[in-house]
Motif scaffolding. Sequence first.
Motif, PDB file in Angstrom:
ATOM      1  N   SER A 133       0.819  -1.210   0.000  1.00  0.00           N
ATOM      2  CA  SER A 133       0.000   0.000   0.000  1.00  0.00           C
ATOM      3  C   SER A 133       0.854   1.261   0.000  1.00  0.00           C
ATOM      4  O   SER A 133       0.378   2.344  -0.344  1.00  0.00           O
ATOM      5  N   VAL A 134       2.123   1.143   0.378  1.00  0.00           N
ATOM      6  CA  VAL A 134       3.038   2.282   0.401  1.00  0.00           C
ATOM      7  C   VAL A 134       3.826   2.387  -0.901  1.00  0.00           C
ATOM      8  O   VAL A 134       4.306   3.454  -1.268  1.00  0.00           O
ATOM      9  N   LEU A 135       3.920   1.282  -1.616  1.00  0.00           N
ATOM     10  CA  LEU A 135       4.787   1.220  -2.791  1.00  0.00           C
ATOM     11  C   LEU A 135       4.464   2.293  -3.822  1.00  0.00           C
ATOM     12  O   LEU A 135       5.364   2.986  -4.312  1.00  0.00           O
ATOM     13  N   SER A 136       3.189   2.448  -4.189  1.00  0.00           N
ATOM     14  CA  SER A 136       2.830   3.422  -5.217  1.00  0.00           C
ATOM     15  C   SER A 136       3.158   4.844  -4.775  1.00  0.00           C
ATOM     16  O   SER A 136       3.484   5.704  -5.603  1.00  0.00           O
ATOM     17  N   ARG A 137       3.110   5.106  -3.472  1.00  0.00           N
ATOM     18  CA  ARG A 137       3.455   6.434  -2.961  1.00  0.00           C
ATOM     19  C   ARG A 137       4.950   6.694  -3.089  1.00  0.00           C
ATOM     20  O   ARG A 137       5.377   7.809  -3.402  1.00  0.00           O
ATOM     21  N   LEU A 138       5.756   5.665  -2.853  1.00  0.00           N
ATOM     22  CA  LEU A 138       7.201   5.808  -3.004  1.00  0.00           C
ATOM     23  C   LEU A 138       7.573   6.069  -4.464  1.00  0.00           C
ATOM     24  O   LEU A 138       8.437   6.892  -4.757  1.00  0.00           O
ATOM     25  N   VAL A 139       6.912   5.358  -5.374  1.00  0.00           N
ATOM     26  CA  VAL A 139       7.200   5.543  -6.797  1.00  0.00           C
ATOM     27  C   VAL A 139       6.745   6.928  -7.252  1.00  0.00           C
ATOM     28  O   VAL A 139       7.460   7.626  -7.978  1.00  0.00           O
ATOM     29  N   ALA A 140       5.550   7.351  -6.811  1.00  0.00           N
ATOM     30  CA  ALA A 140       5.034   8.666  -7.195  1.00  0.00           C
ATOM     31  C   ALA A 140       5.955   9.784  -6.725  1.00  0.00           C
ATOM     32  O   ALA A 140       6.102  10.809  -7.396  1.00  0.00           O
ATOM     33  N   ALA A 141       6.584   9.585  -5.572  1.00  0.00           N
ATOM     34  CA  ALA A 141       7.501  10.591  -5.033  1.00  0.00           C
ATOM     35  C   ALA A 141       8.915  10.444  -5.584  1.00  0.00           C
ATOM     36  O   ALA A 141       9.818  11.167  -5.162  1.00  0.00           O
ATOM     37  N   GLU A 142       9.107   9.486  -6.519  1.00  0.00           N
ATOM     38  CA  GLU A 142      10.410   9.228  -7.143  1.00  0.00           C
ATOM     39  C   GLU A 142      11.474   8.901  -6.097  1.00  0.00           C
ATOM     40  O   GLU A 142      12.610   9.382  -6.149  1.00  0.00           O
ATOM     41  N   LEU A 143      11.097   8.042  -5.153  1.00  0.00           N
ATOM     42  CA  LEU A 143      12.000   7.652  -4.075  1.00  0.00           C
ATOM     43  C   LEU A 143      12.596   6.263  -4.276  1.00  0.00           C
ATOM     44  O   LEU A 143      13.397   5.816  -3.459  1.00  0.00           O
ATOM     45  N   LEU A 144      12.202   5.576  -5.350  1.00  0.00           N
ATOM     46  CA  LEU A 144      12.738   4.250  -5.640  1.00  0.00           C
ATOM     47  C   LEU A 144      13.371   4.225  -7.022  1.00  0.00           C
ATOM     48  O   LEU A 144      12.923   4.911  -7.937  1.00  0.00           O
ATOM     49  N   GLN A 145      14.396   3.399  -7.156  1.00  0.00           N
ATOM     50  CA  GLN A 145      15.030   3.159  -8.444  1.00  0.00           C
ATOM     51  C   GLN A 145      14.617   1.775  -8.925  1.00  0.00           C
ATOM     52  O   GLN A 145      14.609   0.821  -8.145  1.00  0.00           O
ATOM     53  N   PRO A 146      14.246   1.627 -10.206  1.00  0.00           N
ATOM     54  CA  PRO A 146      13.880   0.297 -10.703  1.00  0.00           C
ATOM     55  C   PRO A 146      15.025  -0.696 -10.531  1.00  0.00           C
ATOM     56  O   PRO A 146      16.203  -0.326 -10.541  1.00  0.00           O
ATOM     57  N   LEU A 147      14.672  -1.958 -10.379  1.00  0.00           N
ATOM     58  CA  LEU A 147      15.657  -3.017 -10.201  1.00  0.00           C
ATOM     59  C   LEU A 147      16.259  -3.443 -11.538  1.00  0.00           C
ATOM     60  O   LEU A 147      15.586  -3.429 -12.568  1.00  0.00           O
ATOM     61  N   ASN A 148      17.511  -3.851 -11.507  1.00  0.00           N
ATOM     62  CA  ASN A 148      18.146  -4.515 -12.644  1.00  0.00           C
ATOM     63  C   ASN A 148      18.150  -6.006 -12.320  1.00  0.00           C
ATOM     64  O   ASN A 148      18.911  -6.470 -11.473  1.00  0.00           O
ATOM     65  N   HIS A 149      17.293  -6.763 -12.985  1.00  0.00           N
ATOM     66  CA  HIS A 149      17.107  -8.171 -12.642  1.00  0.00           C
ATOM     67  C   HIS A 149      18.324  -9.036 -12.949  1.00  0.00           C
ATOM     68  O   HIS A 149      18.397 -10.174 -12.484  1.00  0.00           O
ATOM     69  N   SER A 150      19.285  -8.508 -13.711  1.00  0.00           N
ATOM     70  CA  SER A 150      20.473  -9.312 -13.997  1.00  0.00           C
ATOM     71  C   SER A 150      21.307  -9.546 -12.741  1.00  0.00           C
ATOM     72  O   SER A 150      22.119 -10.472 -12.693  1.00  0.00           O
ATOM     73  N   TYR A 151      21.101  -8.726 -11.704  1.00  0.00           N
ATOM     74  CA  TYR A 151      21.825  -8.899 -10.446  1.00  0.00           C
ATOM     75  C   TYR A 151      21.070  -9.789  -9.454  1.00  0.00           C
ATOM     76  O   TYR A 151      21.613 -10.120  -8.399  1.00  0.00           O
ATOM     77  N   LEU A 152      19.844 -10.142  -9.766  1.00  0.00           N
ATOM     78  CA  LEU A 152      19.010 -10.866  -8.805  1.00  0.00           C
ATOM     79  C   LEU A 152      19.143 -12.368  -9.026  1.00  0.00           C
ATOM     80  O   LEU A 152      18.247 -13.038  -9.538  1.00  0.00           O
ATOM     81  N   SER A 153      20.268 -12.909  -8.613  1.00  0.00           N
ATOM     82  CA  SER A 153      20.568 -14.313  -8.899  1.00  0.00           C
ATOM     83  C   SER A 153      19.623 -15.280  -8.196  1.00  0.00           C
ATOM     84  O   SER A 153      19.478 -16.425  -8.626  1.00  0.00           O
ATOM     85  N   ASN A 154      18.978 -14.847  -7.129  1.00  0.00           N
ATOM     86  CA  ASN A 154      18.074 -15.732  -6.386  1.00  0.00           C
ATOM     87  C   ASN A 154      16.600 -15.525  -6.736  1.00  0.00           C
ATOM     88  O   ASN A 154      15.731 -16.148  -6.130  1.00  0.00           O
TER      89      ASN A 154
END
Length: 268
Positions: A133-154
């Motif tokens: 429920s907080v996630l969309s607020r963080l994105v709207a405020a430009e407080l998160l950077q998208p993930l690069n899935h090439s680093y997500l080995s697990n």
Amino acid sequence: MTDHSKLNRRRFLQGSAVAAGGLLLPASVLAACGDGVPSYDEGSGTLLKLARPDKPITLSTVGDPIGNGLAHESGTLQILNWVDYLNPDVLARFEETYGVKTAVTTYDTEEIALNKLRSGAFQPDLIIGLTDSVLSRLVAAELLQPLNHSYLSNFSNVIEGLRDPFYDLGAQYTVPYIIYSTGIGYRSDMGVDTSYFESGNGWDILWDSAYSGRLGILDSYRDVIGSVLHRNGEDVNTGDKKVLDAVLEDLQEMSAATNPKIDILAYT
């Protein structure tokens, strides 16, 4: 054999299946998280679309992920987490074992976490425990950077149903941290009337004045509202104003009947 005696920040993030700026997110079983209707976020001045299982959303992409094949970083791993979630002894052993420095900043409520992030004074590498429920607020405020899935080995080890979650289609910003449920715990040596739990609706005990001053509820609007909705046989994701107004009345009745203690210490 691989030498794991030293672990820098990027290797830690790879092993944890999250990249810098990402969000480790709990997928709550009992969570009143909206019904896909718009919600206004005062902090960012943005009209938000709230997700629910039958109305998934694709979050807007803000900025770019980090590039592929970057050199491992050094420095202190900055973590934002709920208070009391990490044992200091565990962190100390982690630092000693892998040669990593960590700094943990804590929050008691999600609003406190949002305010810390919005201030701009603190930019963590890793955020643990904030809900969808907080996630969309963080994105709207430009407080998160998208993930690069090439680093997500697990990431392939994540439960299949959560690799493309309804609250973040494509897992642009998140990997799941935990699946949990909300329930009632009691001491068997305190004369608790267990017939409540045998009746099929143990939530009723929270309104029994015989337990006034002896009960406690979690300081979490999601869990508390979700519990009342569940007790009333309603959809825990409802956005129906009449249903939610009834929840408010029920909570006022609970407060008058049992005066429960409200804190954040009931996690188990």
